[in-house]
Design a protein around this motif. Structure first.
Motif, short mmCIF file in Angstrom:
data_model
loop_
_atom_site.label_atom_id
_atom_site.label_comp_id
_atom_site.label_asym_id
_atom_site.label_seq_id
_atom_site.Cartn_x
_atom_site.Cartn_y
_atom_site.Cartn_z
N UNK A 51 31.20 39.78 39.76
CA UNK A 51 30.35 40.78 40.41
C UNK A 51 30.96 42.16 40.24
N UNK A 52 30.10 43.16 40.06
CA UNK A 52 30.50 44.56 40.09
C UNK A 52 29.78 45.21 41.27
N UNK A 53 30.52 45.97 42.08
CA UNK A 53 29.91 46.71 43.20
C UNK A 53 30.11 48.20 42.95
N UNK A 88 32.72 43.10 53.24
CA UNK A 88 33.44 42.79 52.01
C UNK A 88 33.26 41.35 51.57
N UNK A 89 33.52 41.06 50.30
CA UNK A 89 33.34 39.69 49.79
C UNK A 89 34.29 38.68 50.41
N UNK A 90 35.55 39.05 50.61
CA UNK A 90 36.50 38.09 51.15
C UNK A 90 36.20 37.77 52.61
N UNK A 91 35.70 38.76 53.35
CA UNK A 91 35.31 38.51 54.74
C UNK A 91 34.17 37.51 54.83
N UNK A 94 33.79 34.73 49.85
CA UNK A 94 33.43 34.71 48.44
C UNK A 94 34.68 34.89 47.60
N UNK A 95 34.96 33.93 46.73
CA UNK A 95 36.17 33.99 45.90
C UNK A 95 35.85 34.15 44.43
N UNK A 96 34.61 34.51 44.13
CA UNK A 96 34.29 34.93 42.78
C UNK A 96 34.81 36.36 42.61
N UNK A 97 35.30 36.71 41.42
CA UNK A 97 35.92 38.03 41.24
C UNK A 97 34.92 39.17 41.42
N UNK A 98 35.38 40.22 42.12
CA UNK A 98 34.56 41.41 42.37
C UNK A 98 35.33 42.62 41.85
N UNK A 99 34.66 43.43 41.04
CA UNK A 99 35.24 44.66 40.50
C UNK A 99 34.46 45.83 41.07
N UNK A 100 35.16 46.83 41.59
CA UNK A 100 34.50 48.02 42.14
C UNK A 100 34.46 49.12 41.10
N UNK A 116 38.75 44.77 49.21
CA UNK A 116 38.44 43.36 48.99
C UNK A 116 37.91 43.10 47.58
N UNK A 117 38.05 44.08 46.71
CA UNK A 117 37.74 43.89 45.29
C UNK A 117 39.02 43.49 44.55
N UNK A 118 38.85 42.81 43.43
CA UNK A 118 40.03 42.41 42.66
C UNK A 118 40.69 43.61 42.01
N UNK A 119 39.89 44.52 41.46
CA UNK A 119 40.44 45.77 40.96
C UNK A 119 39.35 46.83 40.92
N UNK A 120 39.77 48.08 40.71
CA UNK A 120 38.88 49.23 40.82
C UNK A 120 38.87 50.00 39.51
N UNK A 121 37.68 50.31 39.03
CA UNK A 121 37.47 51.19 37.88
C UNK A 121 36.85 52.48 38.42
N UNK A 122 37.34 53.63 37.96
CA UNK A 122 36.86 54.89 38.52
C UNK A 122 36.66 55.94 37.45
N UNK A 123 35.66 56.76 37.67
CA UNK A 123 35.47 57.96 36.84
C UNK A 123 36.63 58.92 37.07
N UNK A 124 36.96 59.69 36.06
CA UNK A 124 38.02 60.69 36.20
C UNK A 124 37.67 61.76 37.22
#
Length: 256
Positions: A51-53, A88-91, A94-100, A116-124
């Motif tokens: 999942x991507x949020x 949040x997913x963990x609350x 949900x143990x499927x991976x979530x990327x923010x 509660x995301x596995x990792x975060x991708x962000x715009x500069x």
């Protein structure tokens, strides 16, 4: 509906979008319930493997609780109702991976989702900050989430500086909150591409790995979260004082 869900069965990736751009994707009570329902629903949907949020628009990923929301509180000093505690997913188990994927601002209650995301991708061009102390509120759940990802001093500085300082995407990357920086407008695309890779692997192994990573820090996190309601109940200014400080907020801040 203030949550959009787009799932692609061929790739196994679902994109969850907070869809209140006119409110900087701030979360009201209905939206909080929707988010919890989305995460719970994914537990039973075997076509979704990652999942991507993200947030709608370019101005904000999420700015936390909608300040216009009235949240009644119990009279007991031993309890507190937090409308964001289950967004949040963990609350929601949900143990499927979530990327923010973050574009624009991410602040306050946004850290329930980022934490509660596995990792975060962000715009500069993304920025991160925590306004709680500025408005006479204890930052508890937010700092606990951040402390799982960033050095102690960075978490403390963000929480204590409040609205006077925003953390740049570059600084967030340097301190571990963000794992990848993208060009403006491409955070969700980059997160989806990563999610497609993860979703292509056997889901049992992926979910087991997510659970193992979280188990490595769960005891300390659980103990800290258990303390959070009491700190908030003791330290929060009365609602009218919070509102007064919020109404008088200034526009000056520094990006670090």
């Amino acid at each position: 509906m203030s949550i959009r869900v787009e799932a692609v069965k061929e790739t196994g990736v679902a994109l969850v979008t907070l869809d209140r751009p006119e409110k900087h994707n701030a979360i009201d009570l209905g939206m909080a319930d929707e988010l919890a329902a989305v995460w719970r629903g994914f537990r039973f949907d075997d076509t979704v493997r990652a999942v991507v949020v993200t947030g709608a628009g370019s101005k904000a990923f999420c700015t936390g609780i909608d300040r216009s929301v009235d949240v009644p509180q119990p009279s007991s000093p031993y309890t507190i109702d937090d409308p964001l505690i289950a967004i949040g997913p963990k609350a929601n188990d949900l143990w499927k991976p979530v990327i923010a994927a973050v574009e624009g601002m991410a602040c306050g209650g946004a850290f329930y989702l980022l934490g509660e995301s596995e990792f975060v991708v962000a715009s500069r061009e993304a920025t991160f900050f925590d306004p709680h102390t500025t408005y006479g509120m204890v930052s508890a759940y937010e700092t606990i989430c951040l402390a799982q990802r960033m050095p102690f001093g960075e978490v403390a500085r963000m929480a204590l500086m409040g609205t006077a300082e925003r953390i740049s995407a570059q600084r967030a990357y340097e301190t571990g909150l963000v794992s990848e920086l993208t060009d403006p407008g491409d955070a969700a695309g980059a997160a989806v591409r990563a999610a497609e890779v993860v979703a292509s692997y056997p889901t049992e192994a992926v979910q087991g790995t997510v659970r193992a990573v979280w188990a490595s820090r769960e005891a300390a996190r659980t103990q800290a979260l258990g303390l959070a309601p009491h700190l908030i109940a003791l330290g929060n200014a009365p609602p009218e004082r919070q509102a007064e400080r919020f109404a008088g907020r200034g526009g000056g801040y520094r990006v670090r």
